[in-house]
Design a protein around this motif. Structure first.
Motif, mmCIF file in Angstrom:
data_model
loop_
_atom_site.group_PDB
_atom_site.id
_atom_site.type_symbol
_atom_site.label_atom_id
_atom_site.label_comp_id
_atom_site.label_asym_id
_atom_site.label_seq_id
_atom_site.Cartn_x
_atom_site.Cartn_y
_atom_site.Cartn_z
ATOM 1 N N SER A 77 14.369 9.255 -21.169
ATOM 2 C CA SER A 77 14.922 7.932 -20.859
ATOM 3 C C SER A 77 14.700 7.590 -19.385
ATOM 4 O O SER A 77 15.589 7.740 -18.553
ATOM 5 C CB SER A 77 16.412 7.899 -21.190
ATOM 6 N N TYR A 78 13.525 7.123 -19.065
ATOM 7 C CA TYR A 78 13.174 6.861 -17.677
ATOM 8 C C TYR A 78 13.726 5.522 -17.205
ATOM 9 O O TYR A 78 13.693 4.530 -17.924
ATOM 10 C CB TYR A 78 11.651 6.893 -17.505
ATOM 11 N N SER A 79 14.199 5.495 -15.979
ATOM 12 C CA SER A 79 14.754 4.266 -15.414
ATOM 13 C C SER A 79 13.644 3.416 -14.801
ATOM 14 O O SER A 79 12.636 3.933 -14.330
ATOM 15 C CB SER A 79 15.800 4.598 -14.353
ATOM 16 N N PRO A 80 13.817 2.099 -14.784
ATOM 17 C CA PRO A 80 12.787 1.224 -14.217
ATOM 18 C C PRO A 80 12.791 1.260 -12.694
ATOM 19 O O PRO A 80 13.808 1.557 -12.061
ATOM 20 C CB PRO A 80 13.187 -0.165 -14.726
ATOM 21 N N ARG A 81 11.644 0.940 -12.084
ATOM 22 C CA ARG A 81 11.547 0.795 -10.633
ATOM 23 C C ARG A 81 10.913 -0.570 -10.342
ATOM 24 O O ARG A 81 10.115 -1.089 -11.129
ATOM 25 C CB ARG A 81 10.698 1.898 -10.004
ATOM 26 N N LEU A 82 11.259 -1.120 -9.212
ATOM 27 C CA LEU A 82 10.737 -2.420 -8.818
ATOM 28 C C LEU A 82 9.368 -2.254 -8.172
ATOM 29 O O LEU A 82 9.225 -1.563 -7.176
ATOM 30 C CB LEU A 82 11.696 -3.091 -7.830
ATOM 31 N N ARG A 83 8.358 -2.917 -8.745
ATOM 32 C CA ARG A 83 7.024 -2.929 -8.146
ATOM 33 C C ARG A 83 6.832 -4.165 -7.266
ATOM 34 O O ARG A 83 6.460 -4.055 -6.101
ATOM 35 C CB ARG A 83 5.947 -2.920 -9.244
ATOM 36 N N HIS A 84 7.069 -5.321 -7.850
ATOM 37 C CA HIS A 84 6.894 -6.574 -7.121
ATOM 38 C C HIS A 84 8.107 -7.471 -7.336
ATOM 39 O O HIS A 84 8.694 -7.485 -8.421
ATOM 40 C CB HIS A 84 5.658 -7.343 -7.616
ATOM 41 N N ALA A 85 8.454 -8.234 -6.313
ATOM 42 C CA ALA A 85 9.450 -9.305 -6.424
ATOM 43 C C ALA A 85 9.239 -10.214 -5.219
ATOM 44 O O ALA A 85 9.625 -9.874 -4.109
ATOM 45 C CB ALA A 85 10.865 -8.750 -6.446
#
Length: 352
Positions: free
Chosen positions: A103-111
């Motif tokens: 269950s991998y958590s998301p990471r922010l790439r772009h915003a």
């Protein structure tokens, strides 16, 4: 406290306002779902992708992992000339494991927000020319030689010129070898870039100026970068990156520090990749990337070759083999042993 008969109309009014705003915006959803089977054998420990670090483990090992962590999802919103873009993936998560659920958590790439010639938020550094990344099964290709960094920035574009202030962050060690503090990173990094493009491809040339002031070390540093993609024969192309100077964390994906034992590091790095089309859908890329540092005297490279084809316009499969090697100079400051690992990877990617 409000009574329920007042809360419900307020909630409906808020929802209606949000729905009206969302319907007025043009929304595009994208990304891909990607599955990998990755095998690594050798002295360099297993990693989901080859970055510029690497230290010999006590014994040679062999490991295979099947994962979908590189899958990514994004959304682009356009309204009244304003563009907002956000993207996530699941690479590098400390949450998931292979015991039960992965269950991998998301990471922010772009915003980021883009309005006319201004870009503000988190995205690719102005130093990065994404068109020069090779097509590869291993995420990003030879990261050890590439400029492949995302960070907070504000950028202004004027024709073929880009001017940016980007997030300052000093990566390195002080005179005693201890990790540097970033408490004095208060002047943004400055980048100027010029792009030239045509039917033949494109070239970008960038200059980086930084003020490094950690732990009583005050330095102005400079670096230069050039990247190009050339169309050659038929659908083939050649992709090149060349980097030199006090670039530190901007190239090599932690292959080089900004400051090493209190001295500003000088880095020489680059990648080269050639992609050949065997027919309309089947193609191969061969690539090589390397970073060498002057102060720390590190020397790492990755080489790979692959075969890709599209089963449908949206679905591609690929097979890749390659090698990652650490060839650092051994001295009193760098006593780790040199090492290498070979890898084999199969990937399937469905673009949304």
């Amino acid at each position: 406290m409000m009574k329920n008969n007042k809360i419900i109309p307020i909630a409906l009014a808020c929802f209606t306002a949000f729905s009206a705003s969302a319907s007025a915006a043009e929304i595009e959803v994208g990304g891909f779902i990607k599955g990998n089977i990755r095998y690594i054998g050798g002295e360099v420990p297993y990693n989901t992708m080859w970055i510029g670090s690497g230290a010999m483990q006590s014994e040679s090992s062999n490991k295979t992992q099947i994962s979908a962590q590189e899958s990514r999802f994004n959304a682009k919103f356009t309204h009244n000339g304003v563009v907002g873009f956000a993207e996530i993936d699941f690479v590098g998560s400390d949450q998931g494991n292979g015991v039960i659920s992965n269950s991998y958590s998301p990471r922010l790439r772009h915003a980021y927000i883009k309005y006319e010639d201004i870009t503000f938020g988190q995205t690719w550094s102005t130093l990065v020319n994404t068109s020069t990344f090779p097509e590869s099964a291993d995420l990003g290709g030879p990261l050890v030689g590439e400029a492949m960094i995302r960070q907070g920035l504000i950028r202004y574009q004027y024709g073929d010129w880009k001017f940016a202030l980007e997030n300052p962050n000093t990566f390195g060690t002080d005179e005693t070898g201890e990790k540097l503090s970033t408490d004095n990173d208060y002047i943004p990094d400055m980048i100027v870039r010029h792009d030239t493009k045509g039917d033949w491809g494109n070239i970008s040339v960038s200059a980086l100026v930084r003020y490094l002031d950690p732990d009583n070390t005050s330095e102005v540093s400079f670096g230069g970068s050039a990247a190009a993609k050339f169309h050659t024969f038929g659908k083939d192309d050649l992709r090149i990156q060349l980097h030199y100077g006090n670039l530190g964390r901007y190239v090599g994906t932690v292959a080089a520090r900004d400051i090493y034992n209190g001295e500003v590091e000088t880095t020489t790095a680059g990648t080269i990749a050639y992609r050949h089309f065997w027919n309309d859908t089947m193609r191969s890329s061969i690539f090589y990337g390397r970073t060498v540092t002057e102060k720390e005297q590190t020397d790492r490279y990755q080489v790979g070759v692959n075969l890709f084809t599209n089963l449908t316009p949206e679905l591609k499969v690929g097979f890749e083999v390659g090698r990652y090697e650490v060839m650092d100079t051994i001295n009193q400051l760098n006593t780790s042993e040199n090492c290498a690992s070979d890898y084999v990877q199969f990937t399937m990617q469905f673009s949304i």
